[in-house]
Design a protein around this motif. Structure first.
Motif, PDB file in Angstrom:
ATOM      1  N   MET A   1       0.783  -1.222   0.206  1.00 50.51           N
ATOM      2  CA  MET A   1       0.170  -0.087  -0.057  1.00 50.51           C
ATOM      3  C   MET A   1       0.740   1.317  -0.050  1.00 50.51           C
ATOM      4  N   PHE A   2       1.926   1.339   0.652  1.00 48.52           N
ATOM      5  CA  PHE A   2       2.702   2.450   0.941  1.00 48.52           C
ATOM      6  C   PHE A   2       4.090   2.511   0.169  1.00 48.52           C
ATOM      7  N   ASP A   3       4.146   1.438  -0.887  1.00 48.01           N
ATOM      8  CA  ASP A   3       5.318   1.537  -1.576  1.00 48.01           C
ATOM      9  C   ASP A   3       5.590   2.879  -2.309  1.00 48.01           C
ATOM     10  N   PRO A   4       4.619   3.490  -2.721  1.00 47.70           N
ATOM     11  CA  PRO A   4       4.960   4.960  -3.297  1.00 47.70           C
ATOM     12  C   PRO A   4       5.613   5.920  -2.412  1.00 47.70           C
ATOM     13  N   CYS A   5       5.292   5.513  -1.102  1.00 45.39           N
ATOM     14  CA  CYS A   5       5.615   6.590  -0.051  1.00 45.39           C
ATOM     15  C   CYS A   5       7.047   6.168   0.897  1.00 45.39           C
ATOM     16  N   SER A   6       7.887   5.923   0.121  1.00 42.97           N
ATOM     17  CA  SER A   6       9.034   5.061   0.674  1.00 42.97           C
ATOM     18  C   SER A   6       9.754   5.990   1.621  1.00 42.97           C
TER      19      SER A   6
END
Length: 955
Positions: free
Chosen positions: A332-337
């Motif tokens: 879910m949060f891969d784009p917000c690493s």
């Protein structure tokens, strides 16, 4: 004529300037305001007073000191502001007039407030901003006009606000974006809040065609049907709020160049009312430059799509509060690493796993508060950079040793408001950097060895609102860096000796609202030992009481650095305070002992606390006159604030001998004090604040000084004087003490001087008249009075006569007396005569001798010659003798004329002339005449003894 007119105008201007300068430097004459208070430090209370007049139900702006620096008159009932209301407050810098009913502000009403920097007009009834309403506010920095009905802003309304930086126009009735255009005349405006209006379209060309200096823009809660940004008017915009925007899920978004919003680093995009596509378009407009975004409440939008649109390598803070997230997927949060802060509070998350957070490389702050978590299960193990974890207000009931494994960088951990009943010491084995731990509002029953392994760098520990009952010795011994320990609202009833041993750096210990008793503190010696640097100890709301006047082991003997101690509100009453209770507290500055049912204070209580400056004795039963002895305050000469409210006090006389020369604040409201005298006020030379509300004052002259002093003094403010009411006498009960007329209690010295001088003049005239016309009558009256007194005493004692006759004569006739009278009367006839040169007692007053001589003789013989008539003493003798004659109604007076004196020569001697007319008299024969008849008649007169009432007894 023109020249004279100009000179007159110049003079008028000079007078105006002088008046203005005087207004600047001259403070208000009265210091105690009617219903307001002055809240400033002792240093600034006269030069920069802060005046608070909120919630007073005022209908007009009150008069305050001319040099007021801060004025808060919010929450009243003002309907308008006139020029004269504020024109003297030239030093004013902050003005709060919010939450009133203001619908009109006269043009120029703020014209003289050229020092004002902050003006709050929020929550009123203004419907327009006129051209002159804000005139003169050249130094204004912050202006609040939110929560009004403003629909019109005149073109030059903001033309004089050259320094304005912050303007709030939210929650008004503005309908078109060009209505806001006049505010842009303030060239340095940085923050503009125009949310919650009625804007339907945002078109940048209607707002401005030139770049603005705005850094923060709030457009939230507007029903935009279209948003068009066609020119770069926001080159410095840093913060943009578009929360709650849109209408019916539709909004046309048109930003012709992404660079127009390139400077925006923070975006509030909470609960927007737009389609997923529109939301995506909005987020794409920021060209991956956002550093912080709030997506709270966007329940209708797809979270995955939102995250894909918003997350970028630049994004550091993401808030997804209250978006009803139930499950966190693995990617879910891969784009917000690159996130450093993630807030998922207020959702419905119930499970966590390590894989959910594996994309984060430098996450430092993770907030999962207000979710449905029951376990932690080592979910954060891979987040080795975490410094802050918030797991509060979940349903966590159990923690395992590996739940926080590898989190060596965590400094703050919130676990409060869960259902945790036990904690093992292994929980903290990896939390080597932990500084703040909050475990309050759980179900912890004991903490015996929880901290046996640290965390060694912990500075703040909160264990409040649990079920702890026992604190064992050295429970916190392995927390050497601890500064703040909160144990309030537990069930602690037993504390072993050295329970806090090893806390060398502890400065604050909170033990309020437990079950601590006097036995708890005295059973184990050294309960508070081991905390040498403790500064604040709170034992509020326990059950501490003492039965003895002196403690065998002083409780606080080792707390040499303690500055604040609270024993306030003991449930069963503290009983009495032992004389050595405060032994060892040489640094104590503040002591709270209110609401403990105290009825007597030991005069030696403060012998150990010379630094005490604050004392709270409120809500006790100190009714008796000797309950607070003056000697109590002698060891604490630095006392500056004393609170004795609601203590049943009937008098403040104990302060007279207290020597409180530094006392600046005295609060004694809610007592039974009926009067305050001048001596009491003068015994407190530095008193700055006096609060005597809700006392039983008497409206009589005993309070005349206090009333006048409270109104006129310029050094002490008497809080809410207008609220003081009379309790006595009954006829004035409930009336205002301040309205009592004290003029009747004050001597009018001018009137008294007039009366006295008038009396003096009248007496002088009267005495002069008596001396010139009634002098002899007064003297005669005086002698008659003396004779009357003597006669009364003689009658009461039954005195007998010592002499047969008293001879009244002039010394110039003494030869006749010695040669003729005495040989004949004493020598031949054997009479006993009283002669002044022979029988008067030396040293006595003459008049006393005369009275005694006359009343000690059966008869008085007056030898009348011209010399006799001229003698004052002879006249006195005649007067006394005649008084005796009239008083006794007897033949006691014999008149003998030795010379032939015509009747007309007797006229000045009215008393003698009157006697001669009424009585016969004996005349001494002329030369050549026989004197035998004279002596025979005199003998016959002396022999008369009966009470003959005829005045012609001698023929």
């Amino acid at each position: 004529m023109k020249r004279k007119s100009r000179e007159s105008m110049g003079t008028l201007q000079q007078i105006t300037v002088c008046i203005t300068i005087c207004a600047m430097v001259s403070p208000c004459s009265t210091f105690s305001l009617t219903n307001c208070t002055i809240s400033s430090s002792q240093k600034d209370i006269k030069t920069q007073p802060k005046v608070l007049c909120y919630k007073m139900n005022f209908f007009t702006i009150p008069r305050v000191p001319n040099n007021t620096w801060i004025l808060d008159i919010s929450f009243n009932s003002f309907a308008q502001i006139q020029i004269e209301d504020l024109n003297i407050l030239l030093n004013l810098q902050y003005l709060n007039v919010s939450n009133n009913k203001i619908s009109k502000i006269q043009d120029g009403a703020f014209g003289s407030l050229f020092n004002l920097t902050d003006l709050n007009l929020a929550s009123n009834r203004l419907n327009a901003v006129s051209n002159g309403m804000l005139r003169g506010l050249t130094n204004l920095l912050v202006l609040r006009l939110d929560r009004n009905y403003i629909s019109v802003i005149k073109e030059s309304a903001f033309s004089t606000l050259h320094s304005l930086q912050v303007l709030n126009l939210s929650k008004n009735h503005l309908r078109h974006i060009d209505d806001v255009k006049p505010v842009l005349a303030s060239l340095y405006l940085e923050e503009l809040y125009i949310g919650s209006n009625y804007f339907n379209v945002f078109n940048s060309s209607e707002l401005s065609t030139k770049p603005l200096s705005l850094k923060r823009l709030d457009l939230s809660n507007n029903r935009f049907a279209a948003f068009q940004l066609t020119n770069n008017i926001f080159p410095t915009l840093n913060h943009l709020d578009l929360s709650y925007c849109g209408h019916n899920g539709t909004m046309a978004w048109n930003v012709t160049e992404k660079s127009y919003l390139a400077s925006v680093k923070t975006l509030y995009f909470m609960d927007v009312n737009m389609s997923i596509q529109t939301a995506d378009n909005v987020l794409q407009s920021f060209n991956n430059t956002l550093n912080k975004i709030r997506l709270n409440g966007n329940v209708r939008l797809n979270k995955t799509s939102l995250l894909l649109s918003v997350c970028s390598p630049m994004l550091r803070v993401l808030r997804l509060i209250a978006t009803k997230i139930k499950h966190l997927t693995n990617h879910m949060f891969d784009p917000c690493s690159e996130l450093s802060e993630l807030d998922l509070g207020g959702n419905e998350i119930s499970n966590l796993s390590q894989s959910m957070f594996r994309g984060f490389k430098q996450l430092k702050k993770l907030q999962l508060q207000i979710n449905k978590l029951t376990r932690v299960t080592n979910s954060f193990q891979i987040l080795t950079s975490l410094e802050f974890i918030d797991l509060s207000r979940n349903h966590i009931h159990k923690l395992s040793c590996n739940d926080f494994a590898n989190l060596t960088q965590v400094k703050t951990l919130y676990l409060y408001s869960n259902k945790i009943s036990s904690i093992r010491s292994c929980l903290f084995k990896d939390l080597k950097s932990l500084e703040v731990l909050r475990l309050g509002t759980n179900n912890l029953l004991k903490i015996d060895d929880v901290f046996s392994n640290g965390p060694y760098f912990l500075k703040e520990l909160q264990l409040s609102y649990n079920k702890l009952s026992l604190i064992k010795s050295h429970t916190f011994g392995n927390l050497p860096q601890l500064n703040n320990l909160s144990l309030e609202d537990n069930q602690i009833s037993e504390i072993e000796g050295y329970a806090f041993g090893g806390l060398e750096n502890l400065t604050s210990l909170f033990l309020s609202s437990n079950k601590i008793t006097g036995k708890t503190l005295t059973t184990h010696p050294n309960v508070f030992s081991g905390m040498p640097n403790l500064q604040n100890l709170d034992l509020f709301a326990n059950s501490i009481s003492f039965a003895y006047d002196k403690l065998k082991y002083p409780l606080f003997k080792d707390l040499k650095n303690l500055r604040e101690l609270s024993l306030y509100s003991q449930r069963r009453g503290i009983g009495q305070l032992p004389s050595n209770l405060l032994e060892g507290l040489s640094s104590l500055q503040m002591f709270y002992i209110g609401n403990t049912n105290l009825n007597q204070l030991n005069p030696n209580l403060f012998n150990f606390t010379p630094q005490l400056w604050f004392l709270d004795l409120s809500k006790n039963a100190l009714r008796e006159d000797d309950a607070i002895p003056p000697e109590l305050f002698h060891p604490i000469p630095n006392l500056t604030k004393l609170i004795i409210s609601r203590t049943q006090l009937r008098s403040l006389n104990f302060l007279l001998g207290a020597n409180l020369n530094k006392l600046s604040t005295l609060r004694a409201s809610g007592n039974e004090i009926d009067s305050v005298n001048e001596t009491l006020i003068k015994s407190l030379p530095r008193l700055a604040v006096l609060d005597l509300q809700n006392n039983t004052f008497t409206c009589d002259c005993n309070n005349a000084f206090f009333i006048d002093w409270a109104k006129k003094n310029e050094s002490t403010q008497v809080y809410y004087l207008s609220r003081y009411t009379c309790s006595y006498p009954r006829t004035l009960r409930g009336t205002s003490l301040a309205e009592f007329n004290t003029d009747s209690c004050t001597f009018n010295w001018d009137y008294i001087c007039f009366v006295c001088s008038s009396i003096l003049v009248i007496l002088t005239l009267l005495l002069s008249f008596i001396w010139n016309f009634l002098r002899y009558q007064v003297v005669y009256t005086y002698y008659l009075f003396l004779a009357f007194l003597y006669d009364s005493r003689r009658n009461q004692s039954g005195q007998t006569f010592q002499y047969d006759a008293f001879i009244s004569y002039n010394t110039l006739d003494e030869a006749w007396v010695m040669e003729e009278l005495i040989p004949k009367l004493e020598g031949e006839q054997g009479w006993r005569l009283c002669l002044h040169h022979r029988d008067f007692e030396p040293g006595r007053p003459i008049i006393d001798n005369i009275v005694d001589g006359i009343y000690s003789s059966r008869k008085t013989i007056c030898l009348i010659t011209r010399n006799y008539l001229k003698s004052n003493w002879c006249s006195s003798e005649v007067q006394v003798a005649s008084f005796r004659l009239f008083d006794e109604q007897k033949d006691v007076l014999i008149l003998v004329f030795l010379e032939d004196i015509p009747t007309h020569q007797l006229s000045p001697y009215h008393r003698l002339r009157k006697l001669v007319k009424k009585r016969t008299y004996i005349r001494w024969p002329k030369p050549g005449e026989d004197n035998k008849i004279f002596w025979q008649k005199l003998k016959m007169a002396l022999e008369t003894k009966d009470s003959h009432k005829s005045e012609n007894c001698i023929l």
